[in-house]
Design a protein around this motif. Structure first.
Motif, short mmCIF file in Angstrom:
data_model
loop_
_atom_site.label_atom_id
_atom_site.label_comp_id
_atom_site.label_asym_id
_atom_site.label_seq_id
_atom_site.Cartn_x
_atom_site.Cartn_y
_atom_site.Cartn_z
N SER A 280 0.84 -1.13 0.53
CA SER A 280 0.42 -0.14 0.59
C SER A 280 0.93 1.06 -0.11
O SER A 280 1.70 0.98 -1.07
CB SER A 280 -1.19 -0.09 1.27
N TRP B 239 -1.42 9.15 6.21
CA TRP B 239 -0.72 9.09 5.99
C TRP B 239 0.88 9.93 5.30
O TRP B 239 1.75 9.17 4.81
CB TRP B 239 -1.59 10.18 5.02
N ASP C 145 -1.92 -8.59 0.18
CA ASP C 145 -3.31 -9.51 0.32
C ASP C 145 -4.23 -9.05 0.10
O ASP C 145 -5.15 -9.68 -0.55
CB ASP C 145 -3.82 -10.42 1.75
N GLU C 146 -4.52 -7.99 -0.75
CA GLU C 146 -5.71 -7.30 -1.43
C GLU C 146 -5.26 -7.34 -2.80
O GLU C 146 -3.65 -7.43 -2.57
CB GLU C 146 -5.40 -5.47 -1.32
N ALA D 223 2.64 2.92 2.06
CA ALA D 223 4.08 2.46 3.01
C ALA D 223 5.16 1.56 2.23
O ALA D 223 6.19 2.32 1.73
CB ALA D 223 3.81 2.19 4.12
N ARG E 290 -6.12 6.15 0.01
CA ARG E 290 -6.98 5.66 1.18
C ARG E 290 -8.30 6.78 1.21
O ARG E 290 -9.33 7.00 1.49
CB ARG E 290 -7.05 5.02 2.11
N TRP F 89 -4.20 15.33 7.81
CA TRP F 89 -5.24 16.40 7.56
C TRP F 89 -6.79 15.89 7.60
O TRP F 89 -7.29 14.86 7.15
CB TRP F 89 -4.96 16.85 6.29
N ARG G 64 -7.70 5.46 14.74
CA ARG G 64 -8.44 6.51 13.94
C ARG G 64 -9.67 5.89 14.05
O ARG G 64 -9.57 4.61 13.54
CB ARG G 64 -8.11 6.49 13.06
N ALA H 126 0.48 -12.97 4.31
CA ALA H 126 2.13 -12.85 4.63
C ALA H 126 1.66 -14.04 5.75
O ALA H 126 0.18 -12.82 6.60
CB ALA H 126 2.93 -12.00 5.16
N THR I 94 2.12 -3.92 7.19
CA THR I 94 1.00 -4.02 6.82
C THR I 94 -0.14 -3.61 7.58
O THR I 94 -1.41 -3.61 7.18
CB THR I 94 0.95 -5.46 7.66
N LYS J 112 -14.20 10.20 1.33
CA LYS J 112 -14.25 12.15 0.59
C LYS J 112 -15.07 12.04 -0.50
O LYS J 112 -15.95 11.47 -0.67
CB LYS J 112 -12.88 12.12 1.36
N ARG K 169 -12.32 1.00 4.66
CA ARG K 169 -11.12 0.47 4.96
C ARG K 169 -10.21 0.25 3.46
O ARG K 169 -9.59 1.23 3.05
CB ARG K 169 -10.32 -0.25 5.49
N GLY L 25 4.67 2.98 8.03
CA GLY L 25 3.23 3.12 8.17
C GLY L 25 2.69 2.64 9.71
O GLY L 25 2.76 2.97 10.27
N ASP L 26 1.07 2.52 9.04
CA ASP L 26 0.57 2.54 10.08
C ASP L 26 0.86 1.64 11.23
O ASP L 26 0.23 1.80 12.03
CB ASP L 26 -0.84 2.18 9.60
#
Ligand SMILES: Cc1cc2nc3c(=O)[nH]c(=O)nc-3n(C[C@H](O)[C@H](O)[C@H](O)COP(=O)(O)OP(=O)(O)OC[C@H]3O[C@@H](n4cnc5c(N)ncnc54)[C@H](O)[C@@H]3O)c2cc1C
Ligand code: HEM
Ligand code: SF4
Lengths: 541, 408
Positions: free
Chosen positions: A94, A385, A118-119, A96, A126, A416, A540, A161, A188, A131, A210, A365-366
């Motif tokens: 994604s 982001w 996996d997607e 990251a 995202r 933001w 979030r 994975a 991930t 929005k 998501r 990333g997240d």
């Protein structure tokens, strides 16, 4: 062609909206929406926009723009080997993951690169999913990220994975194969927290947002003119979706367990402003209200029972209760994983469960939980982001660099959100604050900046349609400036005195802060919040 | 006598053709205090920080009384209120939003985009005018008339009045680049006539509005009302002036730079879309506005070990920031292929240039036509003669020889 705007950098100068009005649209004073897949006739205009952006926040596909020259790699022995012949595996394809892959190639990595996701889709963006994709302004739910360069990777999409073996440096995949690596990047991310009652979550009409697939179904349902939409949780995603419903003219109820929207991320003072705005736009906002149950007929959602004793008829419910970090696949690996993600050092190297840093596993990333020197080296977990991008760049650089040439990731969090025509930006870590003071502009006109302080020190700021000022606070936070601001400014507020910031008193997992302070210990599996006052938590929502 | 400071040397007309080495000296120190109390800043990051600092004011009334005469001359003589470029929030933001309603997004997002064919037609006609000659002054024939025609069109001055209107505009904008007493007098006269004309035009548009900016400004009430009386005239004058000398200089400096870099000129002829990046690099490398002379601080500001004192004039040298090697790699290299080109040519922060999209398009179209249509263009004088102003820096004339003009 494809476009993405780094809205963390964007300051709303509208140069893009002037030059390519079909692709970029300003909403209110400074909020920017864009069409991620403009038609090819727009190409020249989009290039004009990208060149003109004063903060260079626009990115288009490599094929449509000037090739980016590789930067000269620093020549150091260890890094050199990793650069030339290493095998790098990225798990999580994604924002990251892609950013890291592009950085690796940009810095001259010529070894083999495997992208595992996996997607089924290529990396996509995202933020538009809650929005412009939902209002229908963007032409499709396809928000595939533009490519800055060819990453020459072996893509393993649609495959998860399932385990990590650090003894042999292999990742096991859901298709039964194993992939060996010299360096691994864990990216991930997070998945949506589902409605806790499985039978109710399975009702047709109950959604989370998501993924692109989530967004596509939701968009279809919102377009079909539901009687009423129920949004569960008034964090950023919930509030943005309430704004979408208001714009589409769909009746909407928002149920929020806390006393106001956005409370976990920005506190009660700002939350009340947000509540007022929601109500002005006709949203039926119920604060301090929980959804007791979702009820259906023939498998379809029909009603929701709320803790205030009322029952509302709804066709659609969006569960916006934050995310769950995708770390289950790492559980047997011996790495420092927990509910706040995988802990790493300031250079994005993962910690193992005993607090030792690993040399070959990196995180971004997240899903990352990283110490931030500006905040006393406490570990922060961020779902931003901008953080995914900057952290991925640092991780990628460090993966192929010698120890004399590694970078720390020192970025101050910036976030933001666009809702009800307002552009809301925050910098720093508001949830650790004990006080808030408006510093510039007018709350009444919804054009202001407020600063957050913790024990007399500036730790964060939020701007409401005033994003051009935020850089100033960014710098002050880095300098550990005093709070409240000790000087005059050109547009002082009517009342700038500090008041309690009103963050929630207790730890609510899965609530709506987008940046969470998770303590000092890398190997803690259950992170504790380190605070002198009771503080915020959650993710979030 | 002490040696002249870098800033004094920059202002000195003798250095107009090549101020760049002086900017390098200026950047050796983050903040300079001049003998007269003025503070001068020349580094990219420092300028950018100050343009986002809420302690910085554009309103001349924040200067201490002893510096009142250091304020740049007002845009218009008489009792006009400050135009938005000389105001601070919240007044600035309100004036700017009301003005933008007639100019761009979110209220009129398509205005500039839809103007593109008109711009193309104007510049085609102007270049057609060079046919049959072997040399021409690019300032007088293209760089100057193009933006005047555009702003005339945009504001909605009827074609039959355009010559009269443009005859008033000329002394007004000229005085800005080369402020001599005679020019200043001519400017005052022109202002009076322009004011009377605009007043009549506004009256007429109130009754019979068109799609132009003036009609919009006098008839369309946004949530914050409309500009009245002095505010309206001050804004119109600002649009005329701010969009003028600046664009003239961009086109003239741009053409000069192209003739000094034949490879770029060749690519502009052949590579589609090259003008987009080219103009961005020109804005950085040869900006039209060399410094912002109108700031002051409302509170003392610590910067780079110096205190910028409250109420003193503060000059931000944008052109120096654009060549700051701390922020821009190889800044003295003219390189249209730069990625992530960030510069200060249009300022930054809340006063960021209103007309930037228009100026970019004008320069892209004008330079592309000149490149494609002038056969074998050559500079007659290098360096060309420069205007007096160190602020709006550009050639007064740019004589160029060529061997014919290709049809459009
Ligand atoms: C609706 C929505 C709106 C948002 N709006 C904003 C906003 O306005 N501003 C802002 O700053 N941020 C916003 N965000 C957050 C932002 O999108 C995230 O911070 C960003 O996507 C993080 O990127 P990432 O690559 O770390 O993680 P993710 O994007 O979560 O990607 C992780 C990827 O890894 C995959 N994966 C997980 N487990 C495995 C496994 N075991 N094997 C293989 N693959 C796996 C996942 O399926 C996913 O594709 C928003 C997010 C959403 C969902
Ligand atoms: C190459 C051309 C141009 C350049 C280099 C330029 C440069 C600038 C700069 C540097 C500023 C900032 C001033 C400050 O911060 O004090 C500015 C402001 C401004 N410009 Fe331009 N400009 C150009 C063309 C135009 C055009 C074509 C217009 C109008 C149609 C215009 C209208 C304005 C206005 C109204 C402001 C004031 C904005 C404010 O104070 O908020 N400019 N310009
Ligand atoms: S800052 Fe850049 S991306 Fe943002 S509105 Fe302005 S031009 Fe567009």
């Amino acid at each position: 062609m494809r476009v993405v705007v780094d809205l963390t950098r964007c300051q709303g100068y509208a140069q893009c909206a002037f030059l390519a009005p079909e692709v970029f649209r300003m909403v209110g004073d400074e909020a920017l929406l864009f069409d991620p897949v403009p038609s090819d006739e727009q190409r020249v205009k989009v290039l004009r926009a990208a060149a003109a952006c004063p903060v260079q926040a626009l990115r288009v596909d490599l094929a449509d723009d000037v090739p980016v020259p590789p930067i000269e790699p620093a020549r150091t022995s260890g890094g050199d080997r990793a650069r030339g012949e290493g095998r790098i595996v990225v798990v999580g394809a994604s924002l990251a993951g892609l950013t890291a892959a592009e950085t690796l190639r940009e810095e001259g990595f010529t070894g083999s690169l495997t992208m595992i996701g996996d997607e089924p889709a290529e990396p996509y963006d995202r933020p538009p999913l809650s929005k412009q994709v939902q209002t229908g302004w963007a032409s499709s739910t396809d928000t595939t990220l533009p490519r800055r360069r060819d990453i020459d990777a072996d893509w393993r999409l649609g495959v998860a994975a399932t385990a990590l073996d650090l003894k042999h440096n292999t990742v096991s995949l859901s298709d039964g194969t194993d992939v060996a690596f010299d360096r691994l990047l864990v990216a991930t991310g997070v998945r949506a927290r589902p409605w806790p009652v499985a039978a109710e979550a399975d009702l047709d009409g109950v959604f989370t947002v998501r993924t692109r697939a989530d967004a596509a179904v939701l968009r279809e349902r919102l377009n079909a003119g539901p009687r009423r939409v129920l949004i569960i949780g008034a964090g950023f995603t919930g509030s943005e979706l309430a704004s979408v419903c208001a714009e589409l003219g769909v009746p909407v109820t928002v149920a929020e367990a806390g006393p106001s929207p956005l409370i976990g991320a920005l506190g009660g003072v700002i939350g009340r402003i947000s509540a007022e705005i929601m109500r002005e736009h006709g949203v039926d906002l119920r604060t301090s209200t929980r959804v007791a149950s979702l009820q259906g007929e023939q498998g379809r959602l029909r009603r929701a029972l709320l803790s205030d004793g009322t029952t509302i008829d709804v066709d659609v419910a969006v569960v916006a209760l934050g995310g769950i970090r995708n770390v289950e696949w790492l559980e047997g690996s011996g790495l420092a994983v927990g509910m706040w993600g995988l802990a790493c050092d300031a250079g994005c190297r993962a910690f193992d469960a005993s607090g030792l840093v690993t040399e070959d596993v990196f995180v971004a990333g997240d899903v990352a939980r990283q110490p931030q020197p500006v905040f006393g080296y406490q570990f922060l977990a961020m779902e931003h982001w901008g953080n995914a991008v900057t952290q991925a760049r640092v991780a990628a650089h460090n993966m192929i660099s010698d120890k004399t040439d590694r970078w720390p990731h020192l970025e101050i969090p910036v976030f933001w959100s666009v809702q009800f025509g307002n552009n809301i930006k925050s910098v720093g870590v508001p949830p650790i604050a004990d006080q808030i003071a408006v510093t510039q502009g007018s709350v009444q006109n919804r054009r202001f900046v407020a600063a957050y302080g913790y024990k007399g020190r500036l730790v964060g700021a939020v701007s409401w349609n005033h994003g051009r000022w935020l850089d100033h606070y960014h710098r002050l936070i880095e300098q550990a400036a005093p709070f409240p601001l000790p000087y005059d400014v050109t547009d002082p507020p009517v009342d700038g005195s500090p008041v309690p910031a009103e963050f929630p008193e207790r730890v609510l997992p899965a609530r709506d802060a987008t940046v969470v302070v998770t303590g000092h210990d890398p190997s803690e599996r259950q992170a504790t919040l380190i605070h002198s006052s009771p503080a915020a938590s959650g993710s979030r929502s | 006598m002490t040696a002249a400071s870098p800033f004094e040397q920059i202002v000195d007309y003798a250095n107009r053709a090549d101020p760049w080495p002086l900017y390098e000296k200026l950047r050796a120190q983050p903040v300079w205090q001049e003998a007269d109390g003025t503070f001068v800043v020349g580094g990219f990051r420092e300028i950018d920080a100050l343009l986002h600092d809420p302690r910085i004011s554009s309103d001349p009334s924040n200067l201490l009384p002893e510096y009142a005469d250091k304020a740049p001359p007002p845009d218009a003589p008489g009792e006009l209120p400050n135009a938005l470029i000389r105001t601070d929030p919240p007044r600035h933001d309100t004036l700017r939003r009301i003005t933008m309603r007639q100019f761009g997004p979110p209220h009129r997002p398509d205005l500039i985009d839809e103007l593109t064919p008109t711009l193309e037609a104007i510049v085609t006609r102007l270049v057609d005018g060079l046919a049959g000659k072997d040399d021409a002054d690019i300032v007088d024939t293209i760089a100057y008339p193009f933006p005047v025609e555009v702003i005339t069109e945009l504001l909605g001055v009827p074609p039959e009045d355009a010559p009269r209107f443009q005859a008033w505009v000329e002394p007004i904008v000229n005085a800005f680049g080369d402020p001599t007493p005679e020019r200043w007098r001519a400017r005052t006269d022109a202002f009076k006539q322009l004011a009377a004309y605009m007043f009549d035009l506004a009256q007429q548009r109130r009754g019979d509005p068109g799609p132009d900016m003036i009609s919009g400004l006098v008839t369309d009430d946004g949530p914050e009302g409309r500009l009245e009386g002095g505010d309206l005239f001050a804004t119109l004058v600002l649009l005329l002036i701010a969009g003028h000398e600046t664009t003239v200089n961009l086109i003239a400096n741009g053409w000069l730079t192209l003739l000094r870099h034949p490879e770029a000129l060749r690519r502009l002829r052949t590579e589609p879309d090259f003008s987009i990046r080219l103009v961005e690099e020109l804005l950085r490398y040869e900006p039209s506005v060399h410094f912002l002379p109108n700031r002051s601080a409302v509170a003392d500001i610590e910067l780079g070990g110096t205190t910028i004192k409250k109420g003193h004039p503060l000059v931000l040298v944008l052109a120096s920031g654009n060549r700051d090697p701390e922020f821009i790699p190889h800044p003295d290299r003219f390189d249209p292929d730069r990625t992530g080109n960030m510069h200060l040519a249009f300022g930054s922060g809340i006063h960021y240039c209103v007309g930037a999209p228009l100026a970019r398009l004008e320069a892209q179209l004008a330079l592309t036509q000149l490149a494609k249509r002038l056969r074998d263009p050559r500079l007659i004088a290098d360096p060309p003669p420069y205007r007096i102003s160190p602020i709006l820096r550009g050639p007064t004339h740019l004589p160029v020889a060529f061997s014919g003009v290709h049809p459009a």
